[in-house]
Scaffold this motif. Sequence first.
Motif, mmCIF file in Angstrom:
data_model
loop_
_atom_site.group_PDB
_atom_site.id
_atom_site.type_symbol
_atom_site.label_atom_id
_atom_site.label_comp_id
_atom_site.label_asym_id
_atom_site.label_seq_id
_atom_site.Cartn_x
_atom_site.Cartn_y
_atom_site.Cartn_z
ATOM 1 N N SER A 32 0.841 -1.194 0.000
ATOM 2 C CA SER A 32 0.000 0.000 0.000
ATOM 3 C C SER A 32 0.879 1.247 0.000
ATOM 4 N N TYR A 90 -3.553 4.018 -2.212
ATOM 5 C CA TYR A 90 -2.555 3.907 -3.273
ATOM 6 C C TYR A 90 -1.676 5.138 -3.238
ATOM 7 N N LEU A 112 0.568 -0.996 -4.839
ATOM 8 C CA LEU A 112 -0.150 0.283 -4.904
ATOM 9 C C LEU A 112 0.730 1.439 -4.447
ATOM 10 N N GLY A 133 -1.805 0.841 -9.883
ATOM 11 C CA GLY A 133 -0.961 -0.228 -9.372
ATOM 12 C C GLY A 133 -1.083 -1.464 -10.228
#
Length: 140
Positions: A32, A90, A112, A133
């Motif tokens: 993330s 993201y 991401l 992503g």
Amino acid sequence: MFYKISSNFLACLLAFSECVAQAPEGSLVVYSATYAATIEQSEYPVHTRYTITTKDDRLVERVANATGSFNSFPAKVVLPAGEYRVRAQYGSGRFVIVPVVIRDGQTTELHLDEEQLPESADLIRLPDGKAVGWRSTHPG
């Protein structure tokens, strides 16, 4: 006092433990968006938290998403094989909901964190088509 356990009971117990041990499962790693809480921590940014839900939005797990010496690596989550949804930040700090499939013996990765998008990747796109992503699945 001693109790006699029947061989039928032991056979059932053994069959149950084998069934549980063989339940199909895989894992999920979500790269993330990252952040550094202080200037001193900027060399080792931490991946943001995310949630995993079922397809019908029942919460499965909230993931802190920080492992390793400086908590700078994303967490590996073991899940039963099946379909899930991941809600994570993201690169720009906004949230995206990504459907994922966890397969037996496989690791699914979501990237991401503004990493360079590979040309032949399974891209994760926003409704407007913008790629935010990519995802991959591999043994392990």
